[in-house]
Design an enzyme around this catalytic site. Sequence first.
Site, PDB file in Angstrom:
ATOM      1  N   SER A 143      13.367  -4.041  -7.743  1.00  0.00           N
ATOM      2  CA  SER A 143      12.726  -2.771  -8.111  1.00  0.00           C
ATOM      3  C   SER A 143      13.639  -2.068  -9.104  1.00  0.00           C
ATOM      4  CB  SER A 143      12.595  -1.897  -6.852  1.00  0.00           C
ATOM      5  OG  SER A 143      12.325  -0.558  -7.193  1.00  0.00           O
ATOM      6  N   TYR A 156      15.380   2.198   1.119  1.00  0.00           N
ATOM      7  CA  TYR A 156      14.764   1.344   0.088  1.00  0.00           C
ATOM      8  C   TYR A 156      15.745   1.063  -1.040  1.00  0.00           C
ATOM      9  CZ  TYR A 156      10.987  -0.231  -3.072  1.00  0.00           C
ATOM     10  OH  TYR A 156      10.181  -0.955  -3.925  1.00  0.00           O
TER      11      TYR A 156
HETATM   12  P1  NAD Z   1       1.941  -3.817  -0.883  1.00  0.00           P
HETATM   13  O1  NAD Z   1       2.023  -2.857   0.225  1.00  0.00           O
HETATM   14  O2  NAD Z   1       0.669  -3.934  -1.676  1.00  0.00           O
HETATM   15  O3  NAD Z   1       2.332  -5.284  -0.382  1.00  0.00           O
HETATM   16  C1  NAD Z   1       3.380  -5.501   0.522  1.00  0.00           C
HETATM   17  C2  NAD Z   1       3.177  -6.854   1.178  1.00  0.00           C
HETATM   18  O4  NAD Z   1       4.239  -7.052   2.122  1.00  0.00           O
HETATM   19  C3  NAD Z   1       1.862  -6.942   1.951  1.00  0.00           C
HETATM   20  O5  NAD Z   1       1.314  -8.237   1.812  1.00  0.00           O
HETATM   21  C4  NAD Z   1       2.311  -6.710   3.387  1.00  0.00           C
HETATM   22  O6  NAD Z   1       1.439  -7.268   4.348  1.00  0.00           O
HETATM   23  C5  NAD Z   1       3.654  -7.411   3.357  1.00  0.00           C
HETATM   24  N1  NAD Z   1       4.484  -7.026   4.489  1.00  0.00           N
HETATM   25  C6  NAD Z   1       4.905  -5.795   4.863  1.00  0.00           C
HETATM   26  N2  NAD Z   1       5.605  -5.867   6.000  1.00  0.00           N
HETATM   27  C7  NAD Z   1       5.646  -7.172   6.373  1.00  0.00           C
HETATM   28  C8  NAD Z   1       6.201  -7.888   7.457  1.00  0.00           C
HETATM   29  N3  NAD Z   1       6.879  -7.265   8.435  1.00  0.00           N
HETATM   30  N4  NAD Z   1       6.031  -9.221   7.511  1.00  0.00           N
HETATM   31  C9  NAD Z   1       5.323  -9.875   6.541  1.00  0.00           C
HETATM   32  N5  NAD Z   1       4.778  -9.244   5.491  1.00  0.00           N
HETATM   33  C10 NAD Z   1       4.930  -7.915   5.415  1.00  0.00           C
HETATM   34  O7  NAD Z   1       3.151  -3.439  -1.851  1.00  0.00           O
HETATM   35  P2  NAD Z   1       3.604  -3.939  -3.295  1.00  0.00           P
HETATM   36  O8  NAD Z   1       3.736  -2.731  -4.132  1.00  0.00           O
HETATM   37  O9  NAD Z   1       2.795  -5.081  -3.773  1.00  0.00           O
HETATM   38  O10 NAD Z   1       5.083  -4.405  -2.948  1.00  0.00           O
HETATM   39  C11 NAD Z   1       5.540  -5.741  -3.075  1.00  0.00           C
HETATM   40  C12 NAD Z   1       7.020  -5.734  -3.400  1.00  0.00           C
HETATM   41  O11 NAD Z   1       7.202  -5.117  -4.678  1.00  0.00           O
HETATM   42  C13 NAD Z   1       7.886  -4.948  -2.422  1.00  0.00           C
HETATM   43  O12 NAD Z   1       9.094  -5.642  -2.194  1.00  0.00           O
HETATM   44  C14 NAD Z   1       8.145  -3.656  -3.156  1.00  0.00           C
HETATM   45  O13 NAD Z   1       9.337  -3.049  -2.751  1.00  0.00           O
HETATM   46  C15 NAD Z   1       8.216  -4.162  -4.578  1.00  0.00           C
HETATM   47  N6  NAD Z   1       8.038  -3.146  -5.608  1.00  0.00           N
HETATM   48  C16 NAD Z   1       6.887  -2.430  -5.663  1.00  0.00           C
HETATM   49  C17 NAD Z   1       6.761  -1.474  -6.647  1.00  0.00           C
HETATM   50  C18 NAD Z   1       5.517  -0.640  -6.783  1.00  0.00           C
HETATM   51  O14 NAD Z   1       5.572   0.348  -7.527  1.00  0.00           O
HETATM   52  N7  NAD Z   1       4.421  -0.969  -6.124  1.00  0.00           N
HETATM   53  C19 NAD Z   1       7.788  -1.245  -7.548  1.00  0.00           C
HETATM   54  C20 NAD Z   1       8.947  -1.993  -7.458  1.00  0.00           C
HETATM   55  C21 NAD Z   1       9.063  -2.934  -6.466  1.00  0.00           C
END
Ligand code: NAD
Length: 261
Positions: A143, A156
Amino acid sequence: MTLTSKAAVVTGSTSGIGLAIARAFAKEGANVVLNGLGDEVEIEKTRAGIESEFGVKAVYSPANMLKSDEIEEMVRLGERTFGSVDILVNNAGIQFVSPIEDFPVEKWDQIIAINLTSAFHAIRAAVPGMKARGWGRIINTASAHSLVASPFKSAYVAAKHGIAGLTKTVALEVATHGITVNCISPGYVWTPLVERQIPDTMKARNMTKEQVINDVLLEAQPTKQFVTVDQVAGLAVFLCSDAASQMSGANLSMDGGWTAK
Ligand code: NAD
């Protein structure tokens, strides 16, 4: 198609960025292990949809990223089903927003476990097979918060700085085995994870929803636009290509210029 005959495990691929990465790999011909939480019927629809749309095999692992034995079994499922796990994407993640003095201890523990420690468990399970075959790609979804901080996101930001360090360390350890290890550091991507943090950010900063979107989220990004899940997935596909075989240990920003500031 660049990934025919490869098999990929993508954690947290029932939603958001992970789902886009799994679909992009499948489009390139890879078989995939999906993982993540969610409604059983919806997940089965997603899995079957990937198979019929892209003509690959997709299986689902219900591994909870809080549990080391289930994470190891997820990697073994990929190896048993497809003969190998060539690509591992550690992507599952959660967020919680709170001032440090009120930060719930169990939320801290969960975020460190899901956003950081689960990657350690998946990597240690997958690396022996990758070494034996002399080829592997490990991609961690970090991130912008692996490079800079924002207030009220202590767990985080700590976990994401940790994943950047883990990426560099493992990259050095496996460098002579044909395995690359990189992380992608998106800025704000419009996914359920971002949507869910809006109410708590409204509370922590005493703002309206519109103020949070414009003055906190998009304020961070000079382009004033959200990153899309497909843009992140495109970079993941590139990291699996031959053109990226000398990229390792990198922390690749895709944040509309956020961390250039
Ligand atoms: P999201 O909530 O759409 O997806 C998260 C995924 O992780 C889902 O499939 C969820 O079921 C899974 N998950 C959560 N807890 C879990 C567990 N205990 N066991 C198994 N699976 C689990 O979120 P996203 O935005 O797609 O995030 C994905 C990654 O990207 C994360 O690591 C997040 O930190 C990172 N990220 C997101 C952003 C953003 O702005 N959305 C920015 C930078 C980084």
